[in-house]
Enzyme design. Sequence first.
Site, PDB file in Angstrom:
ATOM      1  CG  ASP A  51      -2.043   0.960   1.157  1.00  0.00           C
ATOM      2  OD1 ASP A  51      -2.295   1.472   0.049  1.00  0.00           O
ATOM      3  OD2 ASP A  51      -2.663   1.240   2.191  1.00  0.00           O
TER       4      ASP A  51
ATOM      5  CG  ASP B 203      -4.252   0.666   5.968  1.00  0.00           C
ATOM      6  OD1 ASP B 203      -5.029   0.348   5.035  1.00  0.00           O
ATOM      7  OD2 ASP B 203      -3.737   1.788   6.059  1.00  0.00           O
TER       8      ASP B 203
ATOM      9  CG  ASP C 166      -5.936  -3.372   2.344  1.00  0.00           C
ATOM     10  OD1 ASP C 166      -6.025  -3.210   1.118  1.00  0.00           O
ATOM     11  OD2 ASP C 166      -5.656  -2.447   3.125  1.00  0.00           O
TER      12      ASP C 166
END
Length: 907
Positions: free
Chosen positions: A328, A631, A635
Site C-alpha cells: 500500500d 490496513d 485489504d
Amino acid sequence: MTEPKIWHALSGHDTLEALEASADGLTEEESRSRLARFGPNELQEKEGLSPWKLFLGQFKSFLIIILLIAVALSAVLGEVVDAAVILIIVIFATILGFIQEFRAERSLEALRQMTAPTATVLRGGQEQEIPAREVVPGDITLITTGDRVPSDARLLEAVNLKTDEAALTGESMAAEKTTEPLPEGAVTGDRRNMVYSGTTAVYGRGRAVVTTTGMNTEFGQVAGMLQEVTERATPLQMNLDRLGKILGLGAIALVVPIATLGVLRGHDIVEMFVWGVSLAVAVVPEALPAVVTIGLAIGVQSMARRNALVRKLTAVETLGSTTIICSDKTGTLTQDQMTVRQVFINGQLIDVTGGGYEPVGQFLHNDSAADTGDIHLQKLFQSAALCNDSRLVEVDGTWEIRGDPTEGALVVLAAKGGMPMEELGQEFPRLAEIPFSSERKRMSTIHDSPQGRIAFGKGAPEIILDLCSSQYLGGEEVVLRQEDREMILEVNRDMASKALRVLGLVYKAVPSDTTPLEEIEQDAVFIGLVGMIDPPRAEAKEAIGVCERAGIKSVMITGDHMLTATAVATELNLAKGGPTLTGEEINRLSQEELEDIVDQVEVYARVSPAHKLQIVEALQQKNHVVAMTGDGVNDAPALKKADIGVAMGITGTDVSKEAAHMVLTDDNFASIVSAVEEGRGVFANIQKFLTFLLSSNLGEVSLMAVAILAGPLLGLPYGALPLIAVQILYVNLATDGLPAIALAVERKERDIMERRTRRRGEGFFNRLTISYIGGLGLWTGAVSLAAFVLAVHYWGHSIPQAQGFTFVTLILVQFFNAFNCRSLRNSVFRIGPFTNRWLLLAITWEMILLFVVIYLPFLQNVFNTYAFGPGDWITSLLLASSILVVGEIAKLIGKIRGAVDRPLAVS
C-alpha cells in the site's frame, strides 16, 4: 423491487422508485415484511472445521508418520530413551500446528465490531432509533457527524457531509459527499453519492435510502471473500512434506537391500533386523520438526525486535522466499504526514525541503536559499497559520498534528518559516470564521490586528482566483489581470501534475466590523499557491533498492489516484517505466489477460477489494510467492490469500490484523524487508541443518554398506560390521540432537540479501547442498571405514575394540562437520569459528557424555568401547578433522568457480 448494482448512477428519485420506497420512510408493516424477505442486516459466518478434525489433520505429514513408526519400532526393540525423545518431538510439533490452526478466525468478528450497533431511520415520517440489524433496503437513514453508517445507502441529501472510508477504500482523506448521479464505471472510492456500512461520518450530515444490507453490502462482500479465500500451503510446509517422503522412502530403499545382503552373507536375521531398524531410524531426522520450530521461533523474536510481529510461525520462512512485495502507499511507502513541497509567490516557484511534521526545512529558489523574511513569504506564512484549525505539538520528542493533516501541513510550513502559530494567534486574535464546505471549497477567518481587521482565506485555486481582484506582487497590491489568472492556473496544473495537492491563499483588509460575512471574501488579494504531498519514506526508498538487489520486485497497490501513486512510485525508484493499471482497467481484463501482464505492472491505483484479490491470484498463478500489505477492511481478503499478509499495526483495522500473517508495529515498508532478511536467514539455517544431518546420515549408511559389500576386499574378517545397533542409535542421538539444533540459531550471513530469490517450490536442495551432502557424507563414511580398517589391520584390535574406535571417530567426524555446515559458502574461519556459542556448548556437552561412555566400565560393555589412550585420541582427531579441511577446500573451489545455489528438481 429491482436490484440494480449501479445505485450511484441513478438519481435520488429513481433510486427511491427502484427500491419501492418513500422519502418519508417505510411503514412498520413493510419494514417487517422486508426484514423477513432480506434477512437481518448482519454478517453471516460459515461453519468451520471441528477441533477434532483440525487435530487429526496434523498427522497427515509423511514425516510425522515416519517418526511415529520409528517410535513404535524403537519401543519394540527396547530403545525406550530413543522412543521417548522422538515421541516428545512429534507431540510438540503436532500441538503447535493444532494451536495455530485452532486459533479462532476472528476476521469476521472484527468486521462485525466495525458495523453500527444502532441506526436512526424514518418510519412513516417519524424519526426512530432501531437496532442496526433491523435496517432493510428502502429504509431512510439519517446520518450526522460521528455516526457509524449502518448499511450501504444512496444519498438523497448531503450537507457538508464527509465520511472516513479509509478502512474500505484505502483513501487517506475523508470523502466529500454529494447527491448527484455518477458514471456507471465509477469505482467504489469515486462513488461520492454513496455511503457504506461500517464507515464513519466525520463532518456534516446527510439523509440516504438504504440500498443493500448484510452480506450484500461492500463490507459483506469483503466478509464473503474472506471466508471463500483458502490459504495455500507455505513453501516450508511443501518442502517438509516432500522431504519427509524422500527421506522415508530413501531409508527403506537403502536399508532393506543392505540388511538383506547381510543375511545372505551369514548374519543372523534378528541381528540384521535390529541393525536395519537402527540404521533406518538414524536416516530419518527426527529432530527436524524441533529444529524447524526453534529456527522459526528465533526468527519471530528477531522480527519482533525489527518491528514485525509474526502471527504464524511458518510465515517466517515464507518471507524468505518472497518474490514480490505488493505494498500500500499511504503510511507504508509514505510518511502519512502531508508536507508542503512547493510554494508559488511573487511570480516565483520556491521548493520547500524537510519531510513530515518536524518544523525543519529550507526554502530554495533555483537551488539557492530564499529569504524567509521576504514580505511575500511572510504574508503566505500568516495566511497558512491563521486560516487554520490545526495545531503542531511535540510529544516525547516527536512532532504531531492535532487536527486535519492538510491544515497541519500549512502550520508546519509557517513554523519552518519562523512564524509559530501561538505568537501569531496573540498578534492576530480570531474574531470570526466562515467554515469550509464541499460546495464552497474554501475557508476564511477574520482577525483583529494592529492595522485593523483582516481576513485570510484558503481553498481550491480556481475557486479562490474567482474571488480575487488583485494580487500581492512586488510588495504591492496590483490588479489581477486575465493573463495573470491564466498563468497562475497553469502553475496550478503543473504542480498538480506532480501529484501535489494545491491550495490558493488570499487575504483582504476588512473595511469595518459591520461588513457582512458574504462580502468579506469578495475582492480578495491573491497571495500564492502551496503544493503538498504525503512524502515517501527515505528508508522505504533504500529498502526498495535492497529488494531489487535481492531479486524481489516491489509493486504499489493503492486506492489513491493514479497520478499521485505514479509520482510517489517514481520518487521511490519503484516505477521504472513499466505499465500501470487502474481498477477500471482491471475490470476490462479477463483473469487470463491480467495474468499475461501482471509480471510487468509496477503501480495499481483506484483498486477495490476484488481487484486486490485478483492481483494476488494472478501473481500466484505465475508461481510467485506474494507478500501483500494492507490496513483496511478492503485489504483483508487479499491479505489472507497472499502467501504473506502484512497488516499495519498503527493504522490497521482489527480485520486486517486478524487476516494477516504478520503485523508491522511501525507501518514501515523497510520493516518488511528486514523481515524478509530474517526469513532468508531461517531458511538458510534449515538448509545448513539438513546438509549436516543428511551428510552425517549418508556417512553412516555408506560406512555400513561398503563394509558389507566390500569387507573381504578390504581384508576384514567375514561378518565383521563397523558398528553395532546400539552404537548407530547413540550416534544418531548425539549428532542429530543438540549440535543440529545449534545450527538453527546460527546468525545470518552478511550477504544473505545479495543472493537470488528462490522461486516457489524450489525446496531445500540445490546443487550446492546436494554436492555438500554427497561429498561430506562419502568422506564421513570413508574416514570412519579407514578407522575400522586401521584398528583391525594395523593395531590388531579385536572386532569390538575396532567398533569402539570407529564409533568414537564417527562422532568426532560429525562434530567437525557441524563447523563445516555453519556456512555453505564462507570459510568457518571467516565467519569466526567460535561465534556460535550454542554449537560450542552442544559439542562440549556431547563430549562429556562421550567420555562417560568411553571410560565408565559398565557402559563400555554396552557400547563396545574401551579407555582411549593419547595415541587413540590423536589418531581419531586427525582422521576426524580431515573433513574440515575437505570442506574448506570445497568452499574455496566454489568461490573460484563462482558457484551458485541453482535449484534441483529433487527438492
